[in-house]
Design a protein around this motif. Structure first.
Motif, PDB file in Angstrom:
ATOM      1  N   ARG A  28      29.932 -39.487  43.098  1.00 38.38           N
ATOM      2  CA  ARG A  28      31.108 -40.259  43.693  1.00 38.38           C
ATOM      3  C   ARG A  28      32.497 -39.996  42.958  1.00 38.38           C
ATOM      4  NH1 ARG A  28      27.809 -46.227  42.729  1.00 38.38           N
ATOM      5  NH2 ARG A  28      26.166 -45.651  43.864  1.00 38.38           N
ATOM      6  N   ARG A  29      33.485 -40.421  43.812  1.00 40.26           N
ATOM      7  CA  ARG A  29      34.786 -39.994  43.430  1.00 40.26           C
ATOM      8  C   ARG A  29      35.576 -41.449  43.385  1.00 40.26           C
ATOM      9  NH1 ARG A  29      33.527 -35.478  46.485  1.00 40.26           N
ATOM     10  NH2 ARG A  29      34.235 -33.587  45.334  1.00 40.26           N
ATOM     11  N   TYR A  30      36.403 -41.532  42.221  1.00 44.48           N
ATOM     12  CA  TYR A  30      36.994 -42.806  41.965  1.00 44.48           C
ATOM     13  C   TYR A  30      38.391 -42.250  41.476  1.00 44.48           C
ATOM     14  CZ  TYR A  30      32.346 -45.059  41.691  1.00 44.48           C
ATOM     15  OH  TYR A  30      31.220 -45.410  42.067  1.00 44.48           O
ATOM     16  N   SER A  31      39.467 -43.193  41.927  1.00 46.71           N
ATOM     17  CA  SER A  31      40.810 -42.976  41.517  1.00 46.71           C
ATOM     18  C   SER A  31      41.120 -43.473  39.976  1.00 46.71           C
ATOM     19  CB  SER A  31      41.743 -44.174  42.554  1.00 46.71           C
ATOM     20  OG  SER A  31      41.331 -45.519  42.159  1.00 46.71           O
ATOM     21  N   ALA A  32      40.044 -44.125  39.542  1.00 48.55           N
ATOM     22  CA  ALA A  32      40.177 -44.625  38.046  1.00 48.55           C
ATOM     23  C   ALA A  32      38.875 -44.811  37.346  1.00 48.55           C
ATOM     24  CB  ALA A  32      41.188 -45.814  37.794  1.00 48.55           C
ATOM     25  N   VAL A  33      38.648 -45.012  35.989  1.00 48.68           N
ATOM     26  CA  VAL A  33      37.098 -45.025  35.714  1.00 48.68           C
ATOM     27  C   VAL A  33      37.611 -45.799  34.314  1.00 48.68           C
ATOM     28  CG1 VAL A  33      35.102 -43.979  34.292  1.00 48.68           C
ATOM     29  CG2 VAL A  33      36.151 -42.942  36.463  1.00 48.68           C
ATOM     30  N   VAL A  34      37.006 -46.615  34.058  1.00 47.09           N
ATOM     31  CA  VAL A  34      37.236 -47.676  32.829  1.00 47.09           C
ATOM     32  C   VAL A  34      35.706 -47.170  31.740  1.00 47.09           C
ATOM     33  CG1 VAL A  34      37.428 -49.748  31.595  1.00 47.09           C
ATOM     34  CG2 VAL A  34      38.420 -49.417  33.885  1.00 47.09           C
ATOM     35  N   CYS A  35      35.723 -46.603  30.879  1.00 48.49           N
ATOM     36  CA  CYS A  35      34.669 -46.291  30.148  1.00 48.49           C
ATOM     37  C   CYS A  35      34.297 -47.478  29.089  1.00 48.49           C
ATOM     38  CB  CYS A  35      34.737 -44.906  29.386  1.00 48.49           C
ATOM     39  SG  CYS A  35      34.921 -43.695  30.514  1.00 48.49           S
ATOM     40  N   CYS A  36      33.259 -48.006  29.221  1.00 45.89           N
ATOM     41  CA  CYS A  36      33.053 -49.295  28.137  1.00 45.89           C
ATOM     42  C   CYS A  36      31.610 -49.035  27.711  1.00 45.89           C
ATOM     43  CB  CYS A  36      32.987 -50.594  28.884  1.00 45.89           C
ATOM     44  SG  CYS A  36      34.710 -50.810  29.767  1.00 45.89           S
ATOM     45  N   THR A  37      31.291 -47.765  27.222  1.00 46.55           N
ATOM     46  CA  THR A  37      29.821 -47.693  26.895  1.00 46.55           C
ATOM     47  C   THR A  37      29.709 -47.874  25.225  1.00 46.55           C
ATOM     48  OG1 THR A  37      30.406 -45.359  27.073  1.00 46.55           O
ATOM     49  CG2 THR A  37      28.907 -46.153  28.694  1.00 46.55           C
ATOM     50  N   GLY A  38      30.365 -48.244  24.664  1.00 45.86           N
ATOM     51  CA  GLY A  38      30.648 -48.650  23.365  1.00 45.86           C
ATOM     52  C   GLY A  38      30.241 -47.659  22.253  1.00 45.86           C
ATOM     53  N   ALA A  39      30.417 -48.036  20.844  1.00 49.10           N
ATOM     54  CA  ALA A  39      30.645 -47.134  19.812  1.00 49.10           C
ATOM     55  C   ALA A  39      29.459 -47.183  18.835  1.00 49.10           C
ATOM     56  CB  ALA A  39      32.047 -47.610  19.102  1.00 49.10           C
ATOM     57  N   GLN A  40      28.420 -47.775  19.192  1.00 48.51           N
ATOM     58  CA  GLN A  40      27.200 -47.688  18.204  1.00 48.51           C
ATOM     59  C   GLN A  40      26.103 -47.355  19.041  1.00 48.51           C
ATOM     60  OE1 GLN A  40      27.861 -51.993  17.159  1.00 48.51           O
ATOM     61  NE2 GLN A  40      27.986 -51.197  15.030  1.00 48.51           N
ATOM     62  N   TRP A  41      25.960 -46.168  19.485  1.00 45.07           N
ATOM     63  CA  TRP A  41      24.908 -45.557  20.245  1.00 45.07           C
ATOM     64  C   TRP A  41      24.748 -44.187  19.519  1.00 45.07           C
ATOM     65  CZ3 TRP A  41      22.095 -48.731  23.266  1.00 45.07           C
ATOM     66  CH2 TRP A  41      22.455 -49.697  23.809  1.00 45.07           C
ATOM     67  N   PHE A  42      25.383 -43.867  18.735  1.00 46.99           N
ATOM     68  CA  PHE A  42      25.089 -42.298  18.316  1.00 46.99           C
ATOM     69  C   PHE A  42      25.184 -42.241  16.778  1.00 46.99           C
ATOM     70  CE2 PHE A  42      26.855 -42.094  22.601  1.00 46.99           C
ATOM     71  CZ  PHE A  42      26.106 -41.292  23.274  1.00 46.99           C
ATOM     72  N   PRO A  43      24.189 -42.382  16.269  1.00 49.53           N
ATOM     73  CA  PRO A  43      24.039 -42.656  14.740  1.00 49.53           C
ATOM     74  C   PRO A  43      24.879 -41.337  14.032  1.00 49.53           C
ATOM     75  CG  PRO A  43      21.932 -42.968  15.670  1.00 49.53           C
ATOM     76  CD  PRO A  43      22.834 -42.303  16.612  1.00 49.53           C
ATOM     77  N   SER A  44      25.410 -41.833  12.966  1.00 50.46           N
ATOM     78  CA  SER A  44      26.091 -40.578  11.740  1.00 50.46           C
ATOM     79  C   SER A  44      25.050 -40.520  10.904  1.00 50.46           C
ATOM     80  CB  SER A  44      27.381 -41.020  11.524  1.00 50.46           C
ATOM     81  OG  SER A  44      27.909 -40.272  10.407  1.00 50.46           O
ATOM     82  N   MET A  45      24.201 -39.610  10.954  1.00 54.19           N
ATOM     83  CA  MET A  45      23.246 -39.255  10.004  1.00 54.19           C
ATOM     84  C   MET A  45      23.579 -38.340   8.546  1.00 54.19           C
ATOM     85  SD  MET A  45      19.928 -40.306   9.917  1.00 54.19           S
ATOM     86  CE  MET A  45      18.622 -40.375   9.148  1.00 54.19           C
ATOM     87  N   PRO A  46      23.415 -38.865   7.438  1.00 59.34           N
ATOM     88  CA  PRO A  46      23.805 -37.972   6.423  1.00 59.34           C
ATOM     89  C   PRO A  46      22.853 -36.854   5.848  1.00 59.34           C
ATOM     90  CG  PRO A  46      22.838 -40.035   5.417  1.00 59.34           C
ATOM     91  CD  PRO A  46      22.878 -40.015   7.059  1.00 59.34           C
ATOM     92  N   GLU A  47      23.138 -35.998   5.143  1.00 62.86           N
ATOM     93  CA  GLU A  47      22.280 -34.921   4.776  1.00 62.86           C
ATOM     94  C   GLU A  47      21.845 -35.137   3.320  1.00 62.86           C
ATOM     95  OE1 GLU A  47      23.441 -30.879   5.035  1.00 62.86           O
ATOM     96  OE2 GLU A  47      23.951 -31.031   7.035  1.00 62.86           O
TER      97      GLU A  47
END
Length: 446
Positions: A122-141
């Motif tokens: 689909r094509r849009y004139s604007a997109v608001v991204c609201c998918t959050g900042a806590q879905w992709f873990p930062s995993m230490p070694e």
């Protein structure tokens, strides 16, 4: 236009658009509530999770959290609140769930081509991204080979999963402290490892939520606040080193606040054992930088998340510090917005709501005041305000792009006045009234 995500940020955006009669589509891969739905695949929620900011300073404009909620609601109460908000403003039936956005691409015409997992475009004139900042873990070694179970905190659900185990929690943030205390109820042993010292703020001060107490006090210069509140915390708890933790190597407020009233009690009772950073790992033996060792069955890394927008990362830039004007407007790509990807030192919902209002006002200008719309587009490309509020934030990756809530709010209000934007929340449905079932589809199939 399109709103991606139906967590708190996406719901705020939808309400602001609907209040201005701006046609929009709204898609969500799971269900309404975002990370607060513990049953949603990939949710980082755990059974002991509670809101970190108090109910008094949270909520949305015109829709506060209920009086009957405790000062710090649990995750199920927060989810109920979000879904009640969606119902109250007739947002729920306009959300298309089960839709995963896989790509957002800017076309030469300036429109945005959105592709979903089911192959639709689909094509849009604007997109608001609201998918959050806590879905992709930062995993230490780990510095060595661990033969036990090594997981990120986003997989943790409840203490029953750790019954009888020897557990190590890595991290010094809110989730690390919560999980360590919770795990101590069932685990044979719980150790928490922090590479550095932190300031720990109790959830209540003189019987009032800490954020309510702070908001009710006199406005003082930041350096004075840091000195006075830092001294007060030391008098209240004693230095963290008194309980085996490292003392902070920075001033108060220079790192993300840790609101926790239970960790010190757990340390005092011996339910949780403090350790510094990890030096080495061999088998199930973890050796810390102070030379002590612990035998461990499970390591839980409560080490944060990456602010990733996988379907549009090339437009957002650095995943830890997206280049967004006032944390919400793309500087380089007209029609691209993000809410909820930048961290600040206060409750998030009011900020989500305020940015949703700004974005919707700007989009309304495109329709009714093109000159003002163009002026703001030019303005945001060059305006680079200092949003630190006089705080010298820590240099760690988490604090890249970190902003002070008061400074952000003040400057946001200044910009709103400059461009004549107004708050519009729309009509709230009366309790018990039937929900609307109309749905607006504005995307053009490709």
């Amino acid at each position: 236009m399109l709103v991606i995500g139906a967590g708190p940020a996406g719901l705020a955006a939808a309400r602001a658009l609907r209040a201005r009669d701006i046609p929009y589509d709204h898609v969500e891969r799971h269900g309404v509530g975002g990370i607060w739905d513990i049953d949603a695949p990939g949710s980082p929620m755990y059974e002991a999770a509670h809101f970190i900011s108090s109910k008094t300073t949270s909520g949305f404009e015109g829709f506060p959290m209920p009086d009957e909620f405790p000062d710090y609601p649990n995750h199920r109460q927060v989810l109920h609140f979000l879904r009640s908000f969606a119902d109250a403003y007739d947002l729920t039936d306009r959300i298309e769930t089960g839709v995963t956005v896989t790509d957002v691409a800017k076309e030469p015409t300036g429109r945005w081509l959105v592709t979903t997992a089911d192959g639709r475009r689909r094509r849009y004139s604007a997109v608001v991204c609201c998918t959050g900042a806590q879905w992709f873990p930062s995993m230490p070694e780990l510095p060595g080979e661990f033969t036990g179970t090594f997981v990120h905190s986003n997989t943790y659900r409840n203490a029953d999963d750790l019954r009888g185990q020897r557990v190590l929690v890595i991290g010094g943030g809110n989730s690390a402290c919560d999980i360590a205390v919770d795990a101590a109820r069932t685990a044979d042993r719980v150790v928490i490892s922090m590479r550095r010292g932190y300031w720990f703020i109790p959830k209540h001060v003189l019987g009032r939520p800490s954020d309510v107490f702070a908001a009710g006090g006199p406005h003082l210069p930041m350096r004075v606040q840091q000195f006075l509140f830092g001294r007060a915390l030391t008098l209240l708890h004693g230095k963290p080193s008194r309980w085996g933790l490292q003392d902070p190597d920075h001033k108060l407020f220079e790192t993300h606040p840790v609101l926790n009233s239970n960790l010190f009690l757990a340390l005092q009772h011996g339910d949780v054992e403090p350790r510094p950073g990890i030096r080495s790992v061999q088998g199930r033996t973890v050796t810390f930088t102070d030379g002590r060792s612990a035998e461990v069955d499970t390591i839980i890394a409560a080490t944060g998340y990456r602010h990733r927008v996988p379907y549009a990362q090339r437009y957002f830039g650095d995943e830890q510090h997206p280049d967004l004007y006032l944390t919400a407007f793309s500087r380089e790509h007209e029609g691209l917005y993000g809410i909820g990807f930048t961290e600040t030192n206060s409750g998030a919902y009011k900020h989500f709501d305020a940015f949703a209002q700004m974005i919707a006002s700007h989009l309304e200008d495109k329709r009714s005041n093109p000159q003002r719309y163009a002026e703001f587009q030019q303005f945001l490309r060059t305006d680079r305000p200092d949003l630190s509020g006089g705080i010298r934030f820590d240099a760690s990756p988490r604090h890249q792009g970190y902003v002070d809530a008061d400074a952000l709010s003040a400057y946001r209000a200044k910009v709103g006045r400059k461009f004549g934007w107004r708050l519009q929340t729309g009509t709230r449905r009366a309790p018990g009234a039937a929900r609307a079932t109309d749905r607006v589809l504005t995307g053009t199939a490709s």
